[in-house]
Design an enzyme around this catalytic site. Structure first.
Site, PDB file in Angstrom:
ATOM      1  N   ARG A  87      -7.688  -0.099  -6.512  1.00 22.29           N
ATOM      2  CA  ARG A  87      -7.869   0.999  -5.542  1.00 22.29           C
ATOM      3  C   ARG A  87      -8.041   2.304  -6.323  1.00 22.29           C
ATOM      4  O   ARG A  87      -7.292   2.551  -7.266  1.00 22.29           O
ATOM      5  CB  ARG A  87      -6.669   1.093  -4.584  1.00 22.29           C
ATOM      6  CG  ARG A  87      -6.563  -0.138  -3.675  1.00 22.29           C
ATOM      7  CD  ARG A  87      -5.612   0.098  -2.528  1.00 22.29           C
ATOM      8  NE  ARG A  87      -6.192   0.934  -1.489  1.00 22.29           N
ATOM      9  CZ  ARG A  87      -5.487   1.514  -0.527  1.00 22.29           C
ATOM     10  NH1 ARG A  87      -4.175   1.376  -0.487  1.00 22.29           N
ATOM     11  NH2 ARG A  87      -6.069   2.236   0.393  1.00 22.29           N
ATOM     12  N   ARG A 111       0.874  -1.177   0.000  1.00 20.29           N
ATOM     13  CA  ARG A 111       0.000   0.000   0.000  1.00 20.29           C
ATOM     14  C   ARG A 111       0.913   1.230   0.000  1.00 20.29           C
ATOM     15  O   ARG A 111       2.132   1.110   0.065  1.00 20.29           O
ATOM     16  CB  ARG A 111      -1.006  -0.004   1.150  1.00 20.29           C
ATOM     17  CG  ARG A 111      -0.654  -0.724   2.402  1.00 20.29           C
ATOM     18  CD  ARG A 111       0.443  -0.094   3.192  1.00 20.29           C
ATOM     19  NE  ARG A 111       0.181   1.311   3.401  1.00 20.29           N
ATOM     20  CZ  ARG A 111       1.087   2.199   3.695  1.00 20.29           C
ATOM     21  NH1 ARG A 111       2.352   1.847   3.792  1.00 20.29           N
ATOM     22  NH2 ARG A 111       0.784   3.453   3.883  1.00 20.29           N
ATOM     23  N   ASP A 156      -1.690  10.964  -1.709  1.00 22.93           N
ATOM     24  CA  ASP A 156      -2.129   9.975  -2.694  1.00 22.93           C
ATOM     25  C   ASP A 156      -2.467  10.633  -4.017  1.00 22.93           C
ATOM     26  O   ASP A 156      -2.460   9.985  -5.061  1.00 22.93           O
ATOM     27  CB  ASP A 156      -3.345   9.207  -2.163  1.00 22.93           C
ATOM     28  CG  ASP A 156      -2.888   8.284  -1.056  1.00 22.93           C
ATOM     29  OD1 ASP A 156      -2.775   8.748   0.088  1.00 22.93           O
ATOM     30  OD2 ASP A 156      -2.595   7.116  -1.338  1.00 22.93           O
ATOM     31  N   ALA A 193       0.896   5.208  -2.075  1.00 15.89           N
ATOM     32  CA  ALA A 193       0.748   5.575  -3.490  1.00 15.89           C
ATOM     33  C   ALA A 193       1.935   5.154  -4.380  1.00 15.89           C
ATOM     34  O   ALA A 193       1.736   4.455  -5.386  1.00 15.89           O
ATOM     35  CB  ALA A 193       0.465   7.071  -3.585  1.00 15.89           C
TER      36      ALA A 193
HETATM   37  O1  MRU Z   1      -4.345   3.324   2.277  1.00 17.68           O
HETATM   38  P1  MRU Z   1      -2.880   3.475   2.067  1.00 17.68           P
HETATM   39  O2  MRU Z   1      -2.086   2.872   3.162  1.00 17.68           O
HETATM   40  O3  MRU Z   1      -2.438   3.012   0.716  1.00 17.68           O
HETATM   41  O4  MRU Z   1      -2.669   5.023   2.137  1.00 17.68           O
HETATM   42  C1  MRU Z   1      -1.382   5.539   2.110  1.00 17.68           C
HETATM   43  C2  MRU Z   1      -1.329   6.980   2.428  1.00 17.68           C
HETATM   44  O5  MRU Z   1      -2.322   7.651   2.646  1.00 17.68           O
HETATM   45  C3  MRU Z   1       0.006   7.578   2.358  1.00 17.68           C
HETATM   46  O6  MRU Z   1       0.129   8.609   3.270  1.00 17.68           O
HETATM   47  C4  MRU Z   1       0.199   8.103   0.922  1.00 17.68           C
HETATM   48  O7  MRU Z   1       0.041   7.061   0.000  1.00 17.68           O
HETATM   49  C5  MRU Z   1       1.500   8.705   0.741  1.00 17.68           C
HETATM   50  S1  MRU Z   1       2.671   7.446   0.634  1.00 17.68           S
HETATM   51  C6  MRU Z   1       4.144   7.817   0.286  1.00 17.68           C
END
Ligand code: MRU
Length: 351
Positions: free
Chosen positions: A92, A49, A238, A51
């Protein structure tokens, strides 16, 4: 430079190796995938997970689809890859990097002359994307570290570290680079709903790399700000729009609002691959997660049956709450409409 020793996702011996983040912090387990459907499932289930990490994982998914395709013509191979792309893309909705990674790799595939050349170039390019992610994060870290001073107490939310990227991190990459520049800093990490990425992942990786961290409940953000226990905030993103609206893990907006109220600078660190220069705020799809994440803890009910639940995974922070957006080509400051354009001009001049 402290390079996190955690490698989130990697191509090795014609397979994709990932840390299974659902098992952290109790077990550091690596899982191996040889089929793109398994990668799609891993993205859906949050095995991987963050981004940038899902952007690279999507590209690796296409590389696996190419490797195992039995197509004998370019047209049939592209059809197989398009099918894989659709399945991976639909896993997603909010992080823009997934679509960005898939588009980039499909462009390489479409440029290839024949089946064998396309297979080679797609695999090689996906590996290159993973290495680029590390370099991008390290460069972003160096830019961002200039905003932080010795003795800073830095709040972060969700996990925007090595585990959310290929290996170094966006917001935590800036924290790593700040520490490496000789500054003594402390991190305050929120536990972060929906699935506790802050407590399970951020504290795990910071401890793993010897960076001082305190964990707080999401509801203690105001308390620590009033107490003066935090003087800067940094988060990842994201998706960032051309106006500077930032989509990030649910709760980011509350923290930014609270930071503004207390006069605490609020920074966002994200690569240019996290920018969406086309969408308007109302067009971005916010992932809604299952209600049992809120109504149970480890399968034990913590709420009565038959109630409504609202469980969004992300929220939007408006530009007026953001002090700066750190990228691999520099730092954008308000007004973002202008400064984000300048970042992209810089990028096209550099490449
Ligand atoms: O739901 P996730 O864990 O994929 O969400 C991740 C986040 O919200 C992070 O803060 C975002 O992707 C930035 S990652 C470098």
């Amino acid at each position: 430079m402290t390079h996190s020793s955690l490698r989130t996702v990697e191509w090795k011996d014609s397979k994709v190796i990932m840390i299974d983040q659902t098992k952290l912090p109790n077990e550091l387990v690596y899982v191996e995938f040889s089929d793109y459907n398994q990668i799609a499932n891993a993205i859906r289930k949050l095995v991987v997970r963050g981004a940038p990490a899902i952007g690279v994982s999507g590209a690796f998914g296409i590389a696996l689809a190419a490797l195992h395709s039995t197509a004998t013509t370019k047209e049939d191979l592209i059809k197989d890859l398009e099918k894989a792309k659709k399945i991976l893309f639909e896993t997603r909705p909010t992080a823009i990097n997934l679509g960005w990674g898939l588009e980039r790799i499909m462009k390489i595939a479409n440029e290839g002359k024949d089946v064998s050349k396309i297979k080679d170039s797609v695999i090689n390019f996906s590996k290159q994307m993973a290495e680029e992610d590390i370099q991008t994060n390290m460069t972003m870290g160096r830019f961002g570290s200039e905003l932080f001073q010795d003795q800073d107490r830095i709040m972060t939310h969700c996990n925007a570290g090595a585990l959310a990227t290929v290996a170094y991190g966006t917001a935590l990459g800036v924290i790593r680079a700040t520490k490496d520049s000789g500054k003594n800093i402390k991190v305050i990490a929120t536990e972060t709903r929906p699935v506790q990425q802050g407590s399970r992942l951020t504290t795990f990786e910071l401890k793993h790399d010897g960076i001082d961290v305190d964990l707080i409940p999401d509801t203690a953000v105001g308390y620590v700000m009033v107490k003066g226990l935090v003087n800067k905030v940094i988060v990842g993103a994201d998706r960032i729009l051309s106006t500077g609206h930032v989509f990030n893990k649910i709760g980011t907006y509350q923290i930014a609002t609270m930071a503004k109220h207390h006069g605490i600078p609020f920074y966002v660190a994200a690569p240019l691959s996290s920018f969406d220069l086309k969408s308007k705020p109302e067009e971005v799809v916010i992932e809604q997660r299952k209600s049992n994440e809120v109504t149970t803890i480890k399968n034990i009910k913590t709420a009565p049956e038959n109630i409504g639940v609202i469980n969004p995974a992300f929220d939007m922070t408006p530009p007026e709450l953001i002090s700066g957006i750190i990228t691999e080509v520099g730092i954008a400051k308000p007004p973002y409409g202008e400064s984000i354009k300048v970042l992209f001009q810089k990028k096209s001049t550099n490449s």
